[in-house]
Design an enzyme around this catalytic site. Structure first.
Site, PDB file in Angstrom:
ATOM      1  CD1 TRP A 405      -2.931   1.533   0.859  1.00 52.95           C
ATOM      2  CD2 TRP A 405      -1.360   2.422   2.191  1.00 52.95           C
ATOM      3  NE1 TRP A 405      -3.359   2.780   1.245  1.00 52.95           N
ATOM      4  CE2 TRP A 405      -2.417   3.348   2.060  1.00 52.95           C
ATOM      5  CE3 TRP A 405      -0.264   2.751   2.988  1.00 52.95           C
ATOM      6  CZ2 TRP A 405      -2.410   4.581   2.703  1.00 52.95           C
ATOM      7  CZ3 TRP A 405      -0.253   3.992   3.617  1.00 52.95           C
ATOM      8  CH2 TRP A 405      -1.315   4.884   3.468  1.00 52.95           C
ATOM      9  CG  HIS A 406       3.395   2.323   3.235  1.00 48.85           C
ATOM     10  ND1 HIS A 406       2.669   1.344   3.884  1.00 48.85           N
ATOM     11  CD2 HIS A 406       3.471   3.375   4.093  1.00 48.85           C
ATOM     12  CE1 HIS A 406       2.323   1.793   5.083  1.00 48.85           C
ATOM     13  NE2 HIS A 406       2.792   3.004   5.243  1.00 48.85           N
ATOM     14  N   GLY A 407       3.773   1.724  -1.421  1.00 47.54           N
ATOM     15  CA  GLY A 407       4.455   2.048  -2.666  1.00 47.54           C
ATOM     16  C   GLY A 407       4.591   0.846  -3.586  1.00 47.54           C
TER      17      GLY A 407
END
Length: 617
Positions: A405-407
């Site tokens: 989700w972060h990258g």
């Protein structure tokens, strides 16, 4: 007239090089005007909400340009679908609509955020040379009749991950009958787009925020003081700690780690842990303060995370709104601590295959398959351990997807996986007796010693030193457990746990930071090279004679880091005390303190204002 039109154009036009940031004077001028108008209409609910909704759209437009249309699409789509979910009683129809909502949201998110990642995987598997094309830019060019937009790259809309998770939680909660859908689309649009938390959270649940829409505006003298405190506190965190550390030390090391010593590399890792906390929690503090001035209350998103004595407790203190979202909408649907579902095995297998394909190593594939088979067989044979194994599997999937989700880079997946491993290892470790703990850690130390001796690598050196530190702590605890002196050293043991957790979390952030601030098309390769180079420098032989000169060169940076950590470790009771006392100061004294604080903050402003780290997520 031309000068006036030019001025208005600068005010209302989108400038990609100058987004509307909390750290800009322009934002506070904007907010002063908005708050003045808001003060005149605050008692008229529908007018107030409509005004703030359109203000929020303008704020997002100034931050992301035409991507405001994407925000409007998400708003209209989920508002409509939620009403359809509520309309029907038949479970199959309700499930169809909630599936449609999740599918639409995740498709849009995946297109903008993960296109390069997915294309890279496809090209790796099939040996193709596919390239990413911006379909929306192509459509825009068709509508304009000429090539106005570049189609060669996909730009990630600011805050898309945050408002996507927010809209998903809304439709899912309507499906679960936890809330009823809003009847007025302006109310829903305001909930989705409320500008203080729109682009970097916290992720707000409808059940917590929507009731506030219908409450009359109220702001006591004490609440006003608290709101001002949060704003000043957030600005200080962002500009004094985060930006100063980044510009004057951290960014230099991460750009060219091989030019710096192992000591500088490891200090950059530790400093980055403080930077990312000060940056993200600073944004949250400002958002909470601005929202409070308008009579709305956002959830607490951080609770002194570097006071955590273990990795599990860390994730109860860090980015709390995301952790709770992942628990409610991913971990529990996967089966939680009850059972493993199809989704559990699907995501474990898929993420393992992606890791294998991108690494190109059959050895890694064999290790992953062996671990998966061993866990499965253990769960089938040892039935009393099955629930624990299932819990750990679901937890690992949650952390892996939380990392993704972060990258859109394997570095983020590795970061999520390492945090998952840290939590699982802690849960297993705390269930062992002191005798078994000592035997296990001594055995691991022996294995790493053999690896360092016969197959020397910087990574083995780092792990060996770290395990030796843990061994010393375990040995001391074992001795005290045998002598019955545990209680007297309880605080020391807690401090030891906090130290271990901080070091562990900082090292996982090697992969987090290496994957940040990069072109998505190049993120995987560049991030891996950066991480590998830093591991090489940290794990290679150090020249201790140069450390004093390094400390002298970066004395301001290191002093600021120490001060920041000491402030972070101040007991919560003390922080609450000075927060409340500030809020109760007479207005003239409060104004003086605020002016003084702003003056000090301005001394740390760098030539180029740094965007908040989580804007890119």
């Amino acid at each position: 007239m031309d000068s006036i039109l030019s001025f208005l154009s600068r005010i209302f036009a989108f400038d990609a090089n100058s987004p509307l940031l909390f750290t800009q004077f322009y934002f506070w001028a904007f907010f002063a005007i908005i708050f003045s108008i808001f003060s005149l209409i605050k008692s008229k609910r529908l007018l107030k909400i409509s005004f703030l909704f359109f203000v929020s759209l303008f704020f997002y437009y100034k931050t992301s340009g035409l991507f405001v249309l994407l925000l409007l699409f998400a708003t209209i789509s989920d508002y409509t679908i939620a009403r359809q979910i509520y309309k029907y009683q038949k479970k199959s129809i309700r499930k169809l609509f909630v599936t449609l909502s999740v599918a639409i949201n995740l498709t849009v998110l995946c297109y903008f955020k993960y296109s390069y990642f997915l294309i890279n995987i496809i090209n790796t598997i099939f040996g193709t040379s596919l390239e990413v094309v911006d379909i929306f830019a192509e459509i825009g060019n068709v509508l304009y009749g000429y090539s106005r937009f570049s189609v060669d790259s996909i730009i990630l809309p600011v805050g898309i991950s945050f408002y996507t998770f927010q809209t998903i939680s809304y439709t899912v909660d309507v499906y679960r009958k936890r809330i009823a859908p809003l009847k007025n689309i302006l109310d829903y649009g305001f909930y989705v787009s409320f500008f203080p938390q729109l682009v970097a959270g916290p992720i707000v649940r409808a059940a917590d925020f929507i009731p506030q829409i219908y409450k009359p505006y109220f702001l006591s003298r004490r609440q006003f003081g608290i709101a001002v405190f949060w704003i000043i506190n957030g600005l200080a965190k962002k500009i004094i700690l985060s930006d100063y550390l980044a510009v004057n030390f951290i960014d230099r090391i991460f750009e060219t780690p091989l030019l710096y010593s192992g000591f500088e590399n490891i200090m950059a890792l530790f400093a980055y842990s403080l930077q990312v906390y000060a940056d993200f929690s600073g944004y949250t503090d400002i958002a909470i303060g601005v929202a409070m001035l308008m009579g709305f209350y956002l959830p607490k998103n951080f609770n002194s995370p570097y006071k955590a004595p273990n990795a599990s407790n860390f994730w109860k203190r860090w980015h709390i709104s995301l952790s709770k979202w992942l628990q409610d909408y991913l971990y529990i649907p996967l089966g939680g601590n009850r059972n493993a579902t199809f989704g559990t095995y699907f995501w474990i297998i898929l993420m393992s295959l992606i890791g294998v394909l991108l690494s190109g190593s059959w050895i890694i594939a064999g290790i992953m398959i062996s671990i998966a088979l061993a866990i499965t067989i253990w769960g089938l044979i040892v039935k009393e351990k099955r629930n624990k194994i299932i819990t750990n599997l679901n937890l690992m999937v949650t952390m892996l997807l939380g990392g993704l989700w972060h990258g859109a880079s394997m570095n983020f997946v590795i970061w999520g996986g390492l945090n998952g491993i840290g939590i699982v290892v802690y849960k297993i470790w705390r269930g062992l007796t002191m005798n078994i703990k000592l035997v296990v850690i001594l055995l691991i130390s022996l294995i790493l010693y053999l690896l360092v001796t016969f197959t020397p690598m910087p990574l083995w050196n780092i792990l060996f030193i770290w395990v030796l530190i843990i061994t010393i702590g375990t040995l001391i605890r074992w001795i005290f457990s045998k002598t019955g002196c545990k209680y007297k050293f309880e605080n020391a043991g807690n401090a030891w746990g906090i130290f271990q957790t901080f070091v562990f979390i900082s090292f996982t952030r090697l992969f987090f930071r290496s994957g940040s601030n990069l072109d998505p098309a190049l993120a995987n390769e560049q991030a891996w090279v950066t991480a590998k180079n830093m591991i090489h420098q940290i794990g290679s032989t150090w020249d201790f004679s140069i450390i004093p000169s390094i400390c002298t060169t970066y004395n301001k940076v290191f002093l600021l880091f120490i001060i920041g950590m000491l402030i972070h470790w101040i007991p919560e009771r003390a922080k609450r005390w000075y927060r409340i006392n500030f809020s109760m100061l007479p207005l003239p004294i409060m104004v003086f303190v605020v002016v003084l604080a702003i003056f000090i903050i301005c001394q740390f402003i760098t030539s180029n204002l740094q965007a908040f780290i989580y804007f890119q997520f």
